[in-house]
Design a protein around this motif. Structure first.
Motif, PDB file in Angstrom:
ATOM      1  N   ILE A 170      10.386   4.814 -17.129  1.00 12.83           N
ATOM      2  CA  ILE A 170      10.795   4.768 -15.715  1.00 12.83           C
ATOM      3  C   ILE A 170      12.271   4.387 -15.614  1.00 12.83           C
ATOM      4  CG2 ILE A 170      10.420   3.546 -13.530  1.00 12.83           C
ATOM      5  CD1 ILE A 170       7.482   3.386 -14.216  1.00 12.83           C
ATOM      6  N   GLU A 171      12.989   5.128 -14.802  1.00  9.36           N
ATOM      7  CA  GLU A 171      14.411   4.828 -14.581  1.00  9.36           C
ATOM      8  C   GLU A 171      14.736   4.930 -13.101  1.00  9.36           C
ATOM      9  OE1 GLU A 171      16.845   7.210 -17.336  1.00  9.36           O
ATOM     10  OE2 GLU A 171      15.071   6.969 -18.622  1.00  9.36           O
ATOM     11  N   ALA A 172      15.531   3.976 -12.627  1.00 12.75           N
ATOM     12  CA  ALA A 172      15.849   3.912 -11.195  1.00 12.75           C
ATOM     13  C   ALA A 172      16.502   5.198 -10.708  1.00 12.75           C
ATOM     14  CB  ALA A 172      16.752   2.723 -10.923  1.00 12.75           C
ATOM     15  N   SER A 173      17.240   5.862 -11.597  1.00 10.81           N
ATOM     16  CA  SER A 173      17.969   7.048 -11.175  1.00 10.81           C
ATOM     17  C   SER A 173      17.058   8.257 -10.980  1.00 10.81           C
ATOM     18  CB  SER A 173      19.030   7.389 -12.236  1.00 10.81           C
ATOM     19  OG  SER A 173      18.380   7.581 -13.473  1.00 10.81           O
ATOM     20  N   GLN A 174      15.802   8.162 -11.431  1.00 16.31           N
ATOM     21  CA  GLN A 174      14.938   9.349 -11.466  1.00 16.31           C
ATOM     22  C   GLN A 174      14.349   9.734 -10.114  1.00 16.31           C
ATOM     23  OE1 GLN A 174      13.288  10.764 -14.793  1.00 16.31           O
ATOM     24  NE2 GLN A 174      15.393  10.327 -15.388  1.00 16.31           N
ATOM     25  N   SER A 175      14.002   8.740  -9.295  1.00 14.69           N
ATOM     26  CA  SER A 175      13.399   9.046  -7.997  1.00 14.69           C
ATOM     27  C   SER A 175      13.339   7.775  -7.170  1.00 14.69           C
ATOM     28  CB  SER A 175      11.981   9.589  -8.183  1.00 14.69           C
ATOM     29  OG  SER A 175      11.171   8.561  -8.696  1.00 14.69           O
ATOM     30  N   THR A 176      13.193   7.931  -5.856  1.00 18.20           N
ATOM     31  CA  THR A 176      13.147   6.740  -5.002  1.00 18.20           C
ATOM     32  C   THR A 176      11.910   5.894  -5.305  1.00 18.20           C
ATOM     33  OG1 THR A 176      12.158   8.113  -3.318  1.00 18.20           O
ATOM     34  CG2 THR A 176      14.484   7.561  -3.025  1.00 18.20           C
ATOM     35  N   VAL A 177      10.830   6.550  -5.694  1.00 14.30           N
ATOM     36  CA  VAL A 177       9.609   5.770  -5.945  1.00 14.30           C
ATOM     37  C   VAL A 177       9.744   4.960  -7.244  1.00 14.30           C
ATOM     38  CG1 VAL A 177       8.325   7.737  -6.912  1.00 14.30           C
ATOM     39  CG2 VAL A 177       7.081   5.812  -6.008  1.00 14.30           C
ATOM     40  N   GLU A 178      10.390   5.521  -8.258  1.00 17.83           N
ATOM     41  CA  GLU A 178      10.620   4.759  -9.497  1.00 17.83           C
ATOM     42  C   GLU A 178      11.568   3.587  -9.217  1.00 17.83           C
ATOM     43  OE1 GLU A 178      11.271   7.061 -13.119  1.00 17.83           O
ATOM     44  OE2 GLU A 178       9.996   8.660 -12.363  1.00 17.83           O
ATOM     45  N   LYS A 179      12.544   3.865  -8.372  1.00 12.12           N
ATOM     46  CA  LYS A 179      13.494   2.822  -7.991  1.00 12.12           C
ATOM     47  C   LYS A 179      12.784   1.681  -7.239  1.00 12.12           C
ATOM     48  CE  LYS A 179      17.966   2.494  -5.772  1.00 12.12           C
ATOM     49  NZ  LYS A 179      18.983   3.201  -5.036  1.00 12.12           N
TER      50      LYS A 179
ATOM     51  N   ILE B 137       0.805  -1.218   0.000  1.00 16.89           N
ATOM     52  CA  ILE B 137       0.000   0.000   0.000  1.00 16.89           C
ATOM     53  C   ILE B 137       0.848   1.283   0.000  1.00 16.89           C
ATOM     54  CG2 ILE B 137      -0.357  -0.137   2.514  1.00 16.89           C
ATOM     55  CD1 ILE B 137      -3.089   1.007   0.175  1.00 16.89           C
ATOM     56  N   GLU B 138       1.984   1.260   0.707  1.00 15.51           N
ATOM     57  CA  GLU B 138       2.836   2.483   0.755  1.00 15.51           C
ATOM     58  C   GLU B 138       3.348   2.811  -0.646  1.00 15.51           C
ATOM     59  OE1 GLU B 138       3.842  -0.329   2.302  1.00 15.51           O
ATOM     60  OE2 GLU B 138       3.283   0.025   4.394  1.00 15.51           O
ATOM     61  N   LEU B 139       3.722   1.781  -1.385  1.00 15.14           N
ATOM     62  CA  LEU B 139       4.264   2.002  -2.725  1.00 15.14           C
ATOM     63  C   LEU B 139       3.140   2.434  -3.678  1.00 15.14           C
ATOM     64  CD1 LEU B 139       6.578   1.997  -4.726  1.00 15.14           C
ATOM     65  CD2 LEU B 139       6.330  -0.473  -4.958  1.00 15.14           C
ATOM     66  N   GLU B 140       1.988   1.789  -3.535  1.00 15.25           N
ATOM     67  CA  GLU B 140       0.811   2.162  -4.339  1.00 15.25           C
ATOM     68  C   GLU B 140       0.522   3.664  -4.166  1.00 15.25           C
ATOM     69  OE1 GLU B 140      -2.866  -0.490  -4.096  1.00 15.25           O
ATOM     70  OE2 GLU B 140      -3.598   1.360  -3.179  1.00 15.25           O
ATOM     71  N   THR B 141       0.456   4.098  -2.913  1.00 14.96           N
ATOM     72  CA  THR B 141       0.151   5.505  -2.603  1.00 14.96           C
ATOM     73  C   THR B 141       1.226   6.429  -3.162  1.00 14.96           C
ATOM     74  OG1 THR B 141      -0.863   4.699  -0.585  1.00 14.96           O
ATOM     75  CG2 THR B 141      -0.441   7.068  -0.695  1.00 14.96           C
ATOM     76  N   ALA B 142       2.481   6.041  -2.984  1.00 14.71           N
ATOM     77  CA  ALA B 142       3.591   6.876  -3.455  1.00 14.71           C
ATOM     78  C   ALA B 142       3.567   6.989  -4.987  1.00 14.71           C
ATOM     79  CB  ALA B 142       4.921   6.303  -2.982  1.00 14.71           C
ATOM     80  N   LEU B 143       3.200   5.909  -5.667  1.00 17.47           N
ATOM     81  CA  LEU B 143       3.151   5.938  -7.138  1.00 17.47           C
ATOM     82  C   LEU B 143       2.008   6.814  -7.638  1.00 17.47           C
ATOM     83  CD1 LEU B 143       4.011   2.201  -7.916  1.00 17.47           C
ATOM     84  CD2 LEU B 143       5.294   4.180  -8.762  1.00 17.47           C
ATOM     85  N   VAL B 144       0.865   6.762  -6.954  1.00 19.01           N
ATOM     86  CA  VAL B 144      -0.268   7.623  -7.342  1.00 19.01           C
ATOM     87  C   VAL B 144       0.144   9.083  -7.235  1.00 19.01           C
ATOM     88  CG1 VAL B 144      -2.588   8.405  -6.687  1.00 19.01           C
ATOM     89  CG2 VAL B 144      -2.077   5.962  -6.723  1.00 19.01           C
ATOM     90  N   LYS B 145       0.751   9.440  -6.114  1.00 19.08           N
ATOM     91  CA  LYS B 145       1.193  10.825  -5.896  1.00 19.08           C
ATOM     92  C   LYS B 145       2.215  11.218  -6.978  1.00 19.08           C
ATOM     93  CE  LYS B 145       2.951  13.636  -2.032  1.00 19.08           C
ATOM     94  NZ  LYS B 145       4.163  14.195  -2.593  1.00 19.08           N
ATOM     95  N   HIS B 146       3.141  10.322  -7.223  1.00 23.84           N
ATOM     96  CA  HIS B 146       4.211  10.587  -8.185  1.00 23.84           C
ATOM     97  C   HIS B 146       3.652  10.821  -9.594  1.00 23.84           C
ATOM     98  CE1 HIS B 146       8.365  10.404  -9.545  1.00 23.84           C
ATOM     99  NE2 HIS B 146       8.014   9.576 -10.504  1.00 23.84           N
ATOM    100  N   VAL B 147       2.726   9.983 -10.013  1.00 26.04           N
ATOM    101  CA  VAL B 147       2.220  10.097 -11.388  1.00 26.04           C
ATOM    102  C   VAL B 147       1.386  11.366 -11.549  1.00 26.04           C
ATOM    103  CG1 VAL B 147       0.061   8.714 -11.288  1.00 26.04           C
ATOM    104  CG2 VAL B 147       1.449   8.688 -13.341  1.00 26.04           C
TER     105      VAL B 147
END
Ligand SMILES: O=C(O)CCC(=O)C(=O)O
Ligand SMILES: [Fe+2]
Length: 219
Positions: free
Chosen positions: A78-87, A35-45
């Motif tokens: 998506i690239e790992a270097s772009q942000s912690t959430v993408e990583k 759920i934490e990652l789900e929430t972080a991805l929604v915010k990020h997108v």
């Protein structure tokens, strides 16, 4: 906030996913990520700068062309270097890759993925993500990032039968946390237009078809 990948993919619902892929060639999983990652991805997108989103192309590499009769979405790779959430996303998909290889012996080698934004009315006409012998995409994944999505909004993913390609076999509403995985060469599919902006992550597990030690390029 704990965003690192863990033994998440050893859960029983993931073993059911491997079974579905084995028997029917596609699988749908709810609450596919913590759920934490789900929430972080929604915010990020939602917060992605408009300038990061590019009109999506059709075809690969040099053959890529924008064809707005076929697809209208805007994407950001998506690239790992772009942000912690993408990583964190890539790290989870890496764990999923390892689990799928263990369960299904597919020899999946790498994963590529992009955020996609479909504005109201945008679509992606019926297509295959991979043509036999022409690419090395083996498994397609789509993960949806739309909180409070109502079925009346439309925007379904429609999956068609591999043999009788006019025959619809599944309609999937793009609800938050849902992930669809299917064999890239087998299933024609399309995205229907929606009344609301629709966010997702589309991705592909690939095998390595390198020639002369040149790794076959992604995207
Ligand atoms: O967003 C979806 O449901 C599917 C997207 C898709 O088919 C693609 O990007 O190739
Ligand atoms: Fe597709």
């Amino acid at each position: 906030m704990q965003l690192t990948a863990n033994s998440f993919f050893e859960q029983t619902n993931y073993l059911a996913l491997a079974d579905d892929l084995r028997t029917q060639g596609y699988a749908i999983i709810e609450h596919a990520l913590p759920i934490e990652l789900e929430t972080a991805l929604v915010k990020h997108v939602i917060e992605l700068p408009r300038t990061d989103l590019q009109t999506a192309g059709v075809g690969r590499e040099q053959q890529q062309t924008v064809n707005n009769f076929v697809r209208r979405d805007q994407v950001k790779w998506i690239e790992a270097s772009q942000s912690t959430v993408e990583k964190a996303w890539l790290s989870h998909m890496e764990n999923l890759r390892i689990m799928l290889n263990r369960q299904l012996l597919l020899g999946l080698f790498s994963y590529e993925s992009h955020f996609a934004q479909y504005q109201p009315g945008d679509f992606y006409k019926k297509h295959l993500d991979s043509f036999k012998g022409n690419t090395n995409r083996v498994l397609s994944t789509v993960y949806y990032l739309n909180p409070n999505w109502q079925s009346e909004f439309g925007g379904e993913l429609v999956i068609y039968d591999p043999i009788n390609q006019m025959q619809e076999i599944k309609r999937v509403s793009p609800e938050l946390g849902r992930m669809v995985i299917f064999l890239s060469e087998e299933f024609p599919h399309e995205v229907l237009p929606a009344d609301k902006t629709r966010f997702s992550i589309a991705g592909w597990f690939r095998v390595n078809n390198s020639i002369n030690n040149q790794i076959d390029p992604p995207k």
